[in-house]
Design a protein around this motif. Structure first.
Motif, PDB file in Angstrom:
ATOM      1  N   SER A 132       0.842  -1.200   0.000  1.00  0.00           N
ATOM      2  CA  SER A 132       0.000   0.000   0.000  1.00  0.00           C
ATOM      3  C   SER A 132       0.872   1.243   0.000  1.00  0.00           C
ATOM      4  CB  SER A 132      -0.875   0.055   1.253  1.00  0.00           C
ATOM      5  OG  SER A 132      -1.774  -1.004   1.260  1.00  0.00           O
ATOM      6  N   PHE A 133       1.884   1.211   0.854  1.00  0.00           N
ATOM      7  CA  PHE A 133       2.779   2.362   0.981  1.00  0.00           C
ATOM      8  C   PHE A 133       3.347   2.753  -0.375  1.00  0.00           C
ATOM      9  CE2 PHE A 133       7.111   3.992   1.562  1.00  0.00           C
ATOM     10  CZ  PHE A 133       6.905   5.019   2.467  1.00  0.00           C
ATOM     11  N   GLU A 134       3.816   1.741  -1.109  1.00  0.00           N
ATOM     12  CA  GLU A 134       4.504   2.031  -2.364  1.00  0.00           C
ATOM     13  C   GLU A 134       3.572   2.538  -3.455  1.00  0.00           C
ATOM     14  OE1 GLU A 134       6.658  -1.579  -2.773  1.00  0.00           O
ATOM     15  OE2 GLU A 134       8.301  -0.849  -1.495  1.00  0.00           O
ATOM     16  N   GLN A 135       2.281   2.376  -3.232  1.00  0.00           N
ATOM     17  CA  GLN A 135       1.348   2.917  -4.226  1.00  0.00           C
ATOM     18  C   GLN A 135       0.886   4.317  -3.879  1.00  0.00           C
ATOM     19  OE1 GLN A 135      -1.839   0.133  -5.369  1.00  0.00           O
ATOM     20  NE2 GLN A 135      -0.574  -1.385  -4.334  1.00  0.00           N
ATOM     21  N   ARG A 136       1.436   4.880  -2.794  1.00  0.00           N
ATOM     22  CA  ARG A 136       0.964   6.204  -2.389  1.00  0.00           C
ATOM     23  C   ARG A 136       2.123   7.183  -2.318  1.00  0.00           C
ATOM     24  NH1 ARG A 136      -4.653   6.767   0.062  1.00  0.00           N
ATOM     25  NH2 ARG A 136      -3.760   8.841   0.123  1.00  0.00           N
ATOM     26  N   LEU A 137       2.123   8.110  -3.273  1.00  0.00           N
ATOM     27  CA  LEU A 137       3.155   9.139  -3.310  1.00  0.00           C
ATOM     28  C   LEU A 137       3.146   9.976  -2.030  1.00  0.00           C
ATOM     29  CD1 LEU A 137       5.278  10.269  -5.337  1.00  0.00           C
ATOM     30  CD2 LEU A 137       3.596  12.034  -5.916  1.00  0.00           C
ATOM     31  N   THR A 148     -11.174   1.165 -10.329  1.00  0.00           N
ATOM     32  CA  THR A 148     -10.243   2.033 -11.051  1.00  0.00           C
ATOM     33  C   THR A 148      -9.640   3.133 -10.175  1.00  0.00           C
ATOM     34  OG1 THR A 148     -12.138   3.318 -11.763  1.00  0.00           O
ATOM     35  CG2 THR A 148     -11.294   1.701 -13.317  1.00  0.00           C
ATOM     36  N   TRP A 149     -10.065   3.197  -8.900  1.00  0.00           N
ATOM     37  CA  TRP A 149      -9.494   4.246  -8.037  1.00  0.00           C
ATOM     38  C   TRP A 149      -8.003   3.989  -7.862  1.00  0.00           C
ATOM     39  CZ3 TRP A 149     -11.021   8.880  -7.108  1.00  0.00           C
ATOM     40  CH2 TRP A 149     -10.419   9.635  -6.101  1.00  0.00           C
ATOM     41  N   PRO A 150      -7.154   4.989  -8.109  1.00  0.00           N
ATOM     42  CA  PRO A 150      -5.714   4.719  -8.224  1.00  0.00           C
ATOM     43  C   PRO A 150      -4.971   4.566  -6.887  1.00  0.00           C
ATOM     44  CG  PRO A 150      -6.162   7.037  -8.621  1.00  0.00           C
ATOM     45  CD  PRO A 150      -7.492   6.383  -8.441  1.00  0.00           C
ATOM     46  N   LEU A 151      -5.616   4.840  -5.768  1.00  0.00           N
ATOM     47  CA  LEU A 151      -4.894   4.820  -4.496  1.00  0.00           C
ATOM     48  C   LEU A 151      -5.471   3.767  -3.548  1.00  0.00           C
ATOM     49  CD1 LEU A 151      -4.956   8.673  -3.876  1.00  0.00           C
ATOM     50  CD2 LEU A 151      -3.048   7.331  -4.785  1.00  0.00           C
ATOM     51  N   PRO A 152      -4.594   3.077  -2.790  1.00  0.00           N
ATOM     52  CA  PRO A 152      -5.107   2.197  -1.740  1.00  0.00           C
ATOM     53  C   PRO A 152      -5.986   3.008  -0.779  1.00  0.00           C
ATOM     54  CG  PRO A 152      -2.745   1.894  -2.015  1.00  0.00           C
ATOM     55  CD  PRO A 152      -3.128   3.072  -2.855  1.00  0.00           C
ATOM     56  N   THR A 153      -7.101   2.432  -0.365  1.00  0.00           N
ATOM     57  CA  THR A 153      -8.042   3.186   0.468  1.00  0.00           C
ATOM     58  C   THR A 153      -7.670   3.097   1.949  1.00  0.00           C
ATOM     59  OG1 THR A 153      -9.405   1.258   0.827  1.00  0.00           O
ATOM     60  CG2 THR A 153      -9.916   2.608  -1.110  1.00  0.00           C
TER      61      THR A 153
END
Ligand code: ADP
Ligand code: MG
Length: 699
Positions: free
Chosen positions: A210-215, A686-691
């Motif tokens: 999750s971390f790596e998908q969130r800038l 399609t939401w680009p960020l882990p919730t």
């Protein structure tokens, strides 16, 4: 890596401890070093050579190839530069060398660390200086094994460029002034007083994927976007709950690593928010405890990665659930083994306790703004006053017994102490416990907890050095004032009583045992004239008020120049942090969130086309399209506005910081609000960020 070892063998195995020194150093060298550690001797080069040699042999036996001076620049983190022990010989081979000079002093370039204007690049020389009071240790990082030498960091002209130097200076000031008071009160056996510290470290663990998908997490350590998950900490089922297996394995490895480093990691448990945890070591001298806390933070982060987690130390990684603090338990210990803040059974008869308690009350009341400033960071801003951490008003919780005593003192003599009595639980098979004479107060920023104070405003990612050297300095200063009066008195008993009565009268306003979170307290505090500094920038600006400069100078903890430099660094840090957050937001909104909104709108439009050509009205599609259209447009405009503001910060560190606080922060809140609404109507696939739900509930 230490799995097989017994804990007794493991504990401190990687520390150049007192026992190791006694074993490895010649007797006279050992005695001389002990005197230096106690502040009663000077280190000369020949002694340093002897110690360096013993340290090198020990380190090499343990597999070390390098040594480093380990120091704490004003970034609040630690810094290290490794040097190999190797030294070439004329015949083309190499021997392992480590000289006394290398042990005592390092010379990193000071210009690349924040100095608040103290150092320009053309006068970049800086020194790291061995701190003999914090033991050297060996760390294994990956395949590498390195000897770490805790050090202070100062400029060519001797100005402090780090967090440790003022902490050490403040420990000395406190020792000196506390001893004067003890002597004047007739206590002659004590030869030193040490500030003790036990910091409770809160943190979050989230899955590394999750971390790596969130800038935002990668750049700023906190989520800048994210709708709240349907469930947060509402059920209150996480706190002290049973540990998840993966988390328990992680904690086990953290503990073992810390024990090897001589850090007495003691308690661990789930904290209030899902995904939130705490670790606390046993207390020790404030200087060593501060070093150990840095090791704890570093170890948590490293070990988390090995277990597929990322450890978040930010004060507020997630909106809507609890943030993380670092409750700093603080007290004063004598070398004869007494805790000066232990009231004993009958505190009203314990004059030493009363004098120290009163000194602390006066210090906290008089320098409340300094304490507030010591915890003013952009991350902590999300906690203080936000209904979960203490508010921005400094007050002291004392509990029934001591509050009653201060009230008695303010009226006249103090003749009795309220006793706790017995605690009956109403079940005969349970033992009757002697009841503590004070309850706990979880809302107070500065709470007496039986035999120590708990400074609860400190943020989870902060070094404890700043808050603790501030506390040490202001208490030392008031103790000095009391010592002046006592030393000039011919009737100690009468003078002592007069001093504490006066303090009780003058400073009882700082005592508040009620609920610090309720709105009435804000009004009540205003009536009492207590400062309520909500803005971090204002708190930082108050650092250089004349009486604040004076107290740091009187106690020789920071010169006016050093204090101004620190203020400059704090302001710059504030502005830079907010700028990075704003830029990260802009990037995520433009490159991930708005495109997701538009893509979903496109899908809905196609669906509308399909259903209308089949003769349906497509009401749902029309409604959704309208909302999507509206929100993406609002988001786009809000981002444009933020973008424009970020590139116009103005000049000067104070103005920049103020602009960030007053202009950027509200703009960012707006961007987030719109995006979070958009998230809630967009397609989950399609939401680009882990919730939030994914991040907080995946183990
Ligand atoms: P809490 O119940 O407040 O969460 P913890 O057990 O988590 O308490 O942490 C309390 C901390 O206070 C520990 O680090 C402990 O070692 C420390 N502590 C206890 N006595 C003292 C003291 N005299 N001086 C400083 N710290 C202390
Ligand atoms: Mg705790």
């Amino acid at each position: 890596m230490y799995q097989g070892d017994s804990i007794a063998e493991l504990f401190g195995a990687n520390v150049f401890s007192d026992a190791v020194m006694r074993h490895r150093l010649p007797r006279d060298a050992y005695t001389a070093l002990k005197r230096i550690i106690e502040g009663r001797g000077v280190l000369d080069l020949s002694l340093a050579n002897v110690i360096a040699n013993a340290m090198k042999d020990w380190a090499i036996e343990k597999g070390a190839t390098h040594f480093c001076h380990w120091f704490q620049p004003m970034t609040g983190l630690t810094a290290e530069k490794h040097d190999a022990f190797i030294s070439p010989t004329p015949d083309g081979r190499t021997i392992m060398e480590f000289s006394g000079r290398e042990l005592i002093r390092g010379e990193p370039d000071a210009s690349s660390f924040p100095s608040g204007g103290l150092r320009a690049t053309f006068e970049a020389r800086g020194y790291t200086v061995w701190d003999t009071t914090s033991p050297a240790f060996i760390r294994q990082v990956g395949e590498a094994t390195v000897l770490y030498i805790p050090s202070a960091f100062c400029s060519y002209t001797g100005e402090a460029l780090d967090k440790k130097t003022p902490l050490l200076r403040s420990m000395e000031a406190l020792n000196q002034q506390a001893l004067r008071v003890l002597r004047a009160l007739g206590e002659t056996k004590v030869s030193s007083v040490t500030a003790t510290l036990g910091p409770e470290q809160e943190y979050f663990l989230i899955d590394r994927r999750s971390f790596e998908q969130r800038l935002d997490l990668m750049m700023t350590g906190r989520t800048l976007f994210g709708a709240l998950s349907p469930r947060g900490q509402d059920m209150e089922d996480h706190y002290f709950g049973s540990l998840h297996e993966r988390v328990a394995s992680f904690m086990n490895e953290v503990n073992r690593e810390l024990w090897g480093l001589g850090v007495s990691a003691k308690t661990q448990h789930n904290e209030v928010a899902p995904g939130q945890y705490e670790i606390a070591p046993l207390f020790t001298s404030a200087n060593v405890a501060t070093d150990h806390n840095q090791l704890i933070m570093d170890t948590l982060q490293r070990v988390a990665r090995k277990h597929g987690f990322v450890c978040l130390l930010h004060e507020k990684p997630f909106a809507g659930v609890n943030g993380s603090g670092k409750h700093s338990n603080w007290s004063l210990a004598t070398d004869t083994g007494t805790n000066l803040l232990d009231p004993g059974q009958t505190p009203h008869e314990n004059m030493v306790f009363l004098v120290f308690l009163c000194a602390i009350l006066r210090a906290v009341d008089r320098y409340a703004k300094l304490l507030r400033a010591s915890v003013a960071t952009p991350g902590n801003e999300h906690r203080l006053g936000a209904n979960e951490a203490p508010p921005a008003i400094i007050s002291v919780f004392l509990g029934d017994q001591l509050t009653d005593m201060i009230e008695q003192l303010a009226r006249g003599a103090v003749t009795s102490s309220k006793q706790g009595g017995q605690l009956r639980i109403g079940v005969n098979s349970l033992p009757t416990l002697p009841k503590d004479s004070t309850d706990r107060n979880r809302t107070s920023p500065f709470a007496f907890t039986g035999n120590k104070f708990e400074f609860r405003m400190v943020g989870s990612s902060q070094s404890t050095a700043g808050p603790v050297f501030t506390l040490n300095t202001i208490v030392a200063d008031v103790l000095g004032e009391i010592a002046d009066q006592l030393e000039a008195s011919s009737d100690i008993a009468a003078t002592t009583l007069a001093i504490i009565q006066r303090i009780a009268k003058e400073h009882r306003r700082i005592i508040f045992d009620g609920d610090n979170y309720c709105p009435e307290w804000v009004q009540e505090a205003a009536r009492r004239g207590l400062p309520n500094i909500v803005s971090s920038v204002d708190a930082i600006l108050s650092l250089t008020e004349p009486e604040h400069i004076a107290v740091f100078e009187r106690q020789k903890v920071l010169s006016s120049t050093e204090l101004h430099a620190r203020q400059e660094i704090l302001l710059e840090n504030y502005a830079k942090t907010i700028q990075i957050e704003a830029k990260t937001m802009i990037s995520m909104a433009r490159r991930q969130i708005i495109p997701a909104g538009l893509a979903f709108a496109g899908e809905v439009a196609r669906s509308l086309h399909q259903v209308t050509s089949a003769g349906a009205k497509g009401k749902a599609q029309r409604y959704l399209l309208d909302r999507l259209d509206h929100l993406t447009e609002e988001l786009l405009t809000a981002v444009m506005e933020l973008d424009q503001a970020v590139s116009n910060l103005g000049n000067g560190s104070a103005a920049k910081a103020q602009f960030c606080e007053e202009r950027l922060v509200p703009l960012m809140q707006h961007v987030r609000k719109v995006s979070d609404e958009l998230e809630q109507i967009c397609d989950a696939r399609t939401w680009p960020l882990p919730t939030y739900a994914q991040m907080l509930f995946t183990r």
